[in-house]
Every structure is written in C-alpha cells, then in structure tokens.
Write a protein that holds these residues in place. Structure first.
Motif, PDB file in Angstrom:
ATOM      1  N   GLU A  33       0.850  -1.188   0.000  1.00  0.00           N
ATOM      2  CA  GLU A  33       0.000   0.000   0.000  1.00  0.00           C
ATOM      3  C   GLU A  33       0.888   1.241   0.000  1.00  0.00           C
ATOM      4  OE1 GLU A  33      -3.743  -0.834   2.750  1.00  0.00           O
ATOM      5  OE2 GLU A  33      -1.829  -1.313   3.728  1.00  0.00           O
ATOM      6  N   TRP A  34       0.584   2.189  -0.867  1.00  0.00           N
ATOM      7  CA  TRP A  34       1.323   3.442  -0.934  1.00  0.00           C
ATOM      8  C   TRP A  34       0.340   4.582  -1.130  1.00  0.00           C
ATOM      9  CZ3 TRP A  34       6.480   3.873  -0.036  1.00  0.00           C
ATOM     10  CH2 TRP A  34       7.178   2.668   0.040  1.00  0.00           C
ATOM     11  N   ASP A  35       0.644   5.725  -0.526  1.00  0.00           N
ATOM     12  CA  ASP A  35      -0.233   6.880  -0.671  1.00  0.00           C
ATOM     13  C   ASP A  35       0.578   8.153  -0.478  1.00  0.00           C
ATOM     14  OD1 ASP A  35      -2.557   8.280  -1.143  1.00  0.00           O
ATOM     15  OD2 ASP A  35      -3.481   7.809   0.779  1.00  0.00           O
ATOM     16  N   VAL A  36       0.073   9.222  -1.035  1.00  0.00           N
ATOM     17  CA  VAL A  36       0.656  10.544  -0.829  1.00  0.00           C
ATOM     18  C   VAL A  36      -0.476  11.476  -0.430  1.00  0.00           C
ATOM     19  CG1 VAL A  36       0.461  11.140  -3.287  1.00  0.00           C
ATOM     20  CG2 VAL A  36       2.052  12.394  -1.859  1.00  0.00           C
ATOM     21  N   ARG A  37      -0.208  12.295   0.565  1.00  0.00           N
ATOM     22  CA  ARG A  37      -1.172  13.299   1.016  1.00  0.00           C
ATOM     23  C   ARG A  37      -0.476  14.651   1.039  1.00  0.00           C
ATOM     24  NH1 ARG A  37      -6.098  10.859   2.953  1.00  0.00           N
ATOM     25  NH2 ARG A  37      -5.888   8.840   1.948  1.00  0.00           N
TER      26      ARG A  37
END
Length: 103
Positions: A33-37
C-alpha cells in the motif's frame, strides 16, 4: 507490518533555509500500500515566496506513480514497483525546491 514515510518539504530558496511541510508519502512493502497526502491550504507555502509550480508538478508525478503501481498490482502485470529503496532514492534525489526527509 512495517510502514515507512517521508515528509515532503517545500523549500523555495535553499540559501535562506526556510521550509514548510507540504505533504507526506507513506507506504509498506509488506502490504504493498502506498499513498501521498499533500496539504490543501497552501497559503503558508505561498508566504515563503517562490513558485509552487514545482510542488504541483511533483505531486502529479507522485500520484501517477502510485496509480501505475496500484493498476499493475490489480492487473497482475509488472509496472512501476514502489519499495522502501525507491522512497529512499527519491529522498536523495530531491534536494532543491522539493525535499524529502529520509525514511
């Protein structure tokens, strides 16, 4: 489960040394899982001066990489693989207007 993260910093003038946190990249090789905020209100960043265009370009590039990664996982094909070492090398490369903290 291990998650790693890197803080995205906006640094309009490296010589002045002023910066503000602009976002966060977080992910896990274990869960894939990868995310950018990124922050929504960029008034504080604008107050530092400089052009926020590089930040917008970087954010779009990151979101594209994460989308490519997620799509390749869903389809079972080889695509852009996001890993801890990818994030570490990205932090090394970004040392100008956009900087990333070490993981």
């Amino acid at each position: 489960m291990r998650y790693v993260y890197s803080i995205v910093r906006y640094v309009p003038d490296v010589a002045r040394g002023e910066c503000a946190n602009a976002g966060l990249i977080v992910g896990s090789e274990d869960t894939d899982e990868w995310d950018v905020r990124m922050i929504g209100n960029r008034n504080r960043l604008k107050a530092l001066g400089g052009s926020l265009a590089s930040l917008g370009t970087f954010e779009e590039w990151l979101l594209d990489k994460i989308e490519e990664h997620n799509e390749s996982n869903e389809e079972g094909t080889e695509g852009h693989v996001l890993t801890e070492s990818w994030l570490a090398s990205l932090a090394e490369e970004q040392s100008h207007a956009i900087q990333l903290s070490r993981i």
